[in-house]
Scaffold this motif. Structure first.
Motif, PDB file in Angstrom:
ATOM      1  N   UNK A 244      -6.907   3.900   6.050  1.00  0.00           N
ATOM      2  CA  UNK A 244      -7.364   2.127   6.516  1.00  0.00           C
ATOM      3  C   UNK A 244      -7.672   1.799   4.802  1.00  0.00           C
ATOM      4  N   UNK A 245      -8.171   2.556   3.948  1.00  0.00           N
ATOM      5  CA  UNK A 245      -7.886   1.658   2.602  1.00  0.00           C
ATOM      6  C   UNK A 245      -6.250   1.306   1.841  1.00  0.00           C
ATOM      7  N   UNK A 246      -5.627   1.940   2.447  1.00  0.00           N
ATOM      8  CA  UNK A 246      -4.566   2.101   2.085  1.00  0.00           C
ATOM      9  C   UNK A 246      -3.719   0.695   3.081  1.00  0.00           C
ATOM     10  N   UNK A 247      -3.775   0.807   4.296  1.00  0.00           N
ATOM     11  CA  UNK A 247      -3.577  -0.785   5.092  1.00  0.00           C
ATOM     12  C   UNK A 247      -4.335  -1.986   4.719  1.00  0.00           C
ATOM     13  N   UNK A 248      -4.958  -1.752   4.107  1.00  0.00           N
ATOM     14  CA  UNK A 248      -5.716  -2.832   3.755  1.00  0.00           C
ATOM     15  C   UNK A 248      -5.703  -3.449   2.264  1.00  0.00           C
ATOM     16  N   UNK A 249      -4.791  -2.417   1.733  1.00  0.00           N
ATOM     17  CA  UNK A 249      -4.784  -3.076   0.223  1.00  0.00           C
ATOM     18  C   UNK A 249      -2.955  -2.864   0.076  1.00  0.00           C
ATOM     19  N   UNK A 250      -2.232  -2.433   0.998  1.00  0.00           N
ATOM     20  CA  UNK A 250      -0.958  -3.373   1.667  1.00  0.00           C
ATOM     21  C   UNK A 250      -0.490  -4.201   1.815  1.00  0.00           C
ATOM     22  N   UNK A 251      -1.180  -5.148   2.626  1.00  0.00           N
ATOM     23  CA  UNK A 251      -1.506  -5.981   3.044  1.00  0.00           C
ATOM     24  C   UNK A 251      -1.315  -7.057   2.628  1.00  0.00           C
ATOM     25  N   UNK A 252      -2.413  -6.708   1.412  1.00  0.00           N
ATOM     26  CA  UNK A 252      -2.654  -7.974   0.696  1.00  0.00           C
ATOM     27  C   UNK A 252      -1.919  -7.927  -0.256  1.00  0.00           C
ATOM     28  N   UNK A 253      -0.930  -6.356  -1.419  1.00  0.00           N
ATOM     29  CA  UNK A 253      -0.584  -6.615  -1.973  1.00  0.00           C
ATOM     30  C   UNK A 253       0.760  -7.035  -1.778  1.00  0.00           C
ATOM     31  N   UNK A 254       1.330  -6.620  -0.363  1.00  0.00           N
ATOM     32  CA  UNK A 254       2.468  -7.883  -0.478  1.00  0.00           C
ATOM     33  C   UNK A 254       2.396  -9.172  -0.105  1.00  0.00           C
ATOM     34  N   UNK A 255       1.629  -9.877   0.537  1.00  0.00           N
ATOM     35  CA  UNK A 255       1.734 -11.121   0.691  1.00  0.00           C
ATOM     36  C   UNK A 255       1.455 -11.698  -0.682  1.00  0.00           C
ATOM     37  N   UNK A 256       0.625 -10.682  -1.927  1.00  0.00           N
ATOM     38  CA  UNK A 256       0.404 -11.455  -3.026  1.00  0.00           C
ATOM     39  C   UNK A 256       2.184 -11.609  -4.387  1.00  0.00           C
ATOM     40  N   UNK A 257       2.773 -10.504  -3.874  1.00  0.00           N
ATOM     41  CA  UNK A 257       3.927 -10.034  -4.159  1.00  0.00           C
ATOM     42  C   UNK A 257       5.015 -10.567  -3.100  1.00  0.00           C
ATOM     43  N   UNK A 258       5.109 -11.092  -2.522  1.00  0.00           N
ATOM     44  CA  UNK A 258       6.280 -11.680  -1.220  1.00  0.00           C
ATOM     45  C   UNK A 258       7.091 -10.582  -1.117  1.00  0.00           C
ATOM     46  N   UNK A 259       7.318  -9.362  -1.521  1.00  0.00           N
ATOM     47  CA  UNK A 259       7.688  -8.455  -0.747  1.00  0.00           C
ATOM     48  C   UNK A 259       6.945  -7.016  -0.767  1.00  0.00           C
ATOM     49  N   UNK A 260       8.164  -6.089  -0.409  1.00  0.00           N
ATOM     50  CA  UNK A 260       7.774  -4.737   0.208  1.00  0.00           C
ATOM     51  C   UNK A 260       7.343  -3.639  -0.952  1.00  0.00           C
ATOM     52  N   UNK A 261       6.218  -3.501  -1.726  1.00  0.00           N
ATOM     53  CA  UNK A 261       5.313  -2.376  -2.738  1.00  0.00           C
ATOM     54  C   UNK A 261       5.415  -0.915  -1.817  1.00  0.00           C
ATOM     55  N   UNK A 262       6.849  -0.227  -3.012  1.00  0.00           N
ATOM     56  CA  UNK A 262       6.261   0.963  -2.417  1.00  0.00           C
ATOM     57  C   UNK A 262       5.024   1.175  -1.855  1.00  0.00           C
ATOM     58  N   UNK A 263       5.861   2.230  -0.821  1.00  0.00           N
ATOM     59  CA  UNK A 263       4.368   3.113  -0.284  1.00  0.00           C
ATOM     60  C   UNK A 263       3.489   4.228  -1.147  1.00  0.00           C
ATOM     61  N   UNK A 264       4.366   4.565  -1.852  1.00  0.00           N
ATOM     62  CA  UNK A 264       4.159   5.767  -3.242  1.00  0.00           C
ATOM     63  C   UNK A 264       3.570   5.323  -4.084  1.00  0.00           C
ATOM     64  N   UNK A 265       3.309   3.743  -4.575  1.00  0.00           N
ATOM     65  CA  UNK A 265       2.600   2.681  -5.276  1.00  0.00           C
ATOM     66  C   UNK A 265       1.510   2.695  -4.402  1.00  0.00           C
ATOM     67  N   UNK A 266       1.115   2.083  -3.471  1.00  0.00           N
ATOM     68  CA  UNK A 266       0.228   1.602  -2.988  1.00  0.00           C
ATOM     69  C   UNK A 266      -1.557   2.741  -2.009  1.00  0.00           C
ATOM     70  N   UNK A 267      -0.584   4.089  -2.015  1.00  0.00           N
ATOM     71  CA  UNK A 267      -1.243   4.954  -1.720  1.00  0.00           C
ATOM     72  C   UNK A 267      -1.698   5.283  -3.829  1.00  0.00           C
ATOM     73  N   UNK A 268      -0.615   5.553  -4.406  1.00  0.00           N
ATOM     74  CA  UNK A 268      -1.268   5.761  -6.254  1.00  0.00           C
ATOM     75  C   UNK A 268      -2.422   5.148  -6.284  1.00  0.00           C
ATOM     76  N   UNK A 269      -2.248   4.320  -5.954  1.00  0.00           N
ATOM     77  CA  UNK A 269      -3.321   2.643  -6.613  1.00  0.00           C
ATOM     78  C   UNK A 269      -4.486   2.865  -5.937  1.00  0.00           C
ATOM     79  N   UNK A 270      -4.242   3.252  -4.529  1.00  0.00           N
ATOM     80  CA  UNK A 270      -5.588   3.184  -3.870  1.00  0.00           C
ATOM     81  C   UNK A 270      -6.622   5.009  -3.845  1.00  0.00           C
ATOM     82  N   UNK A 271      -5.782   5.731  -4.519  1.00  0.00           N
ATOM     83  CA  UNK A 271      -6.438   7.038  -4.979  1.00  0.00           C
ATOM     84  C   UNK A 271      -6.925   7.155  -6.232  1.00  0.00           C
ATOM     85  N   UNK A 272      -6.574   5.802  -7.569  1.00  0.00           N
ATOM     86  CA  UNK A 272      -6.814   6.294  -8.210  1.00  0.00           C
ATOM     87  C   UNK A 272      -8.488   5.270  -8.210  1.00  0.00           C
ATOM     88  N   UNK A 273      -8.009   3.929  -7.479  1.00  0.00           N
ATOM     89  CA  UNK A 273      -9.243   2.762  -7.418  1.00  0.00           C
ATOM     90  C   UNK A 273     -10.581   3.563  -6.822  1.00  0.00           C
TER      91      UNK A 273
END
Length: 317
Positions: free
Chosen positions: A59-88
């Motif tokens: 759920x943390x991953x899905x929430x952050x991915x939704x916000x990042x993709x909406x902001x950047x206007x493109x699909x961010x690699x899943x691994x980057x999102x997972x790394x971002x969430x875990x490091x957060x």
């Protein structure tokens, strides 16, 4: 590398506060009773709480991915999102109120940091909405000794909780209110700040439908980790499910507005012990449940990030 003296002083003060709060909690705990409670813990409930961890992280991953993709206007690699969430989670562990989670935006490549910062703050705000909502509605259901037996006070609190809940829901699904406030600052007070302008641009296009998605994900996440908390409470003592959720929601509400220690150490356990004592529930059991929740949801993911994410990022490059 030169260390900023001010930062060192702030860090030392936070560490001292965490140590003092933890000491106070431990001082009021019967160590012999604590050992007996831990020894007799129901492993089934603990395993159920652990099983919910992947859903919590997703759920943390899905929430952050939704916000990042909406902001950047493109699909961010899943691994980057997972790394971002875990490091957060890891960054949040060492900071009061888990504000260090904002550091996760630095993992996202080729994105405007100021825009990511604005949506990071939006995420934190929307994570707070369910905490306040469920916390407020749980207050009137606390035992009578919390209200000194006043029926009038309890009735007034129910009305106030209902009004605050409606106001919070209205604000949550109308992000234009926040946008209007920021644009006012941008056009009148901070009109010469290019960085603040980029910060405001991160909220451009954040509409009512987006707010509903984030509110739904944040509320789902809240219900998952509070369910984990209740399961751990049941593992260490006997209490009905309804008062278990009431106690957990109230404890989390209090903890959220007392972000004075590193990783909320001591605050989490202290508020749990205080609230559940109102239900004649052993303080030692509440402290054990709160600390185990910290280990499952924060310490384990943070340790995983420290051990594995550097290798993942290396392979990604």
């Amino acid at each position: 590398m030169k260390i900023d003296n001010t930062k060192m002083i702030i860090f030392s003060v936070k560490l001292l506060i965490a140590a003092v709060i933890t000491s106070v909690v431990l001082y009021n705990i019967d160590s012999i009773k604590l050992k007996l409670i831990i020894k007799s813990a129901d492993i089934t409930y603990i395993m159920l709480a652990i099983v919910l961890l992947p859903l919590n992280l997703y759920l943390q991953f899905a929430k952050w991915k939704y916000l990042v993709d909406r902001t950047t206007g493109k699909k961010t690699p899943l691994m980057q999102i997972w790394c971002s969430v875990i490091l957060g989670i890891g960054f949040g562990f060492i900071t009061p109120g888990r504000v260090g989670e904002l550091g996760k935006l630095f993992i996202i490549k080729n994105a405007d940091r100021y825009k990511l910062l604005s949506i990071s703050i939006i995420e934190k705000i929307y994570d707070t909405f369910p905490v306040i909502f469920f916390g407020i509605i749980s207050l009137p259901f606390l035992p009578h000794n919390f209200f000194t037996g006043s029926t009038l006070f309890r009735s007034n609190l129910i009305i106030i909780a209902f009004i605050i809940s409606l106001i919070l829901f209205f604000i949550a699904i109308h992000p234009g209110l926040l946008r209007a406030f920021l644009y006012y600052l941008r056009n009148n007070i901070l009109k010469n700040s290019i960085k603040f302008g980029r910060f405001c641009d991160g909220l451009h296009g954040f509409k009512k439908k987006n707010s509903k998605v984030i509110l739904l994900l944040s509320s789902s996440l809240f219900l998952v980790y509070t369910t984990q908390f209740v399961l751990l409470i049941l593992a260490f003592g006997e209490i009905n499910v309804f008062p278990g959720f009431i106690g957990v929601w109230t404890a989390i509400l209090l903890k959220t507005f007392l972000p004075f220690s590193i990783g909320d150490i001591g605050i989490r356990e202290g508020t749990a012990a205080y609230i559940f004592r109102l239900f004649d529930f052993p303080s030692e059991a509440a402290v054990s449940a709160a600390f185990l929740l910290f280990i499952i949801n924060i310490l384990i993911p943070a340790a995983a990030g420290i051990l594995f994410i550097p290798f993942i990022l290396k392979n990604d490059r």
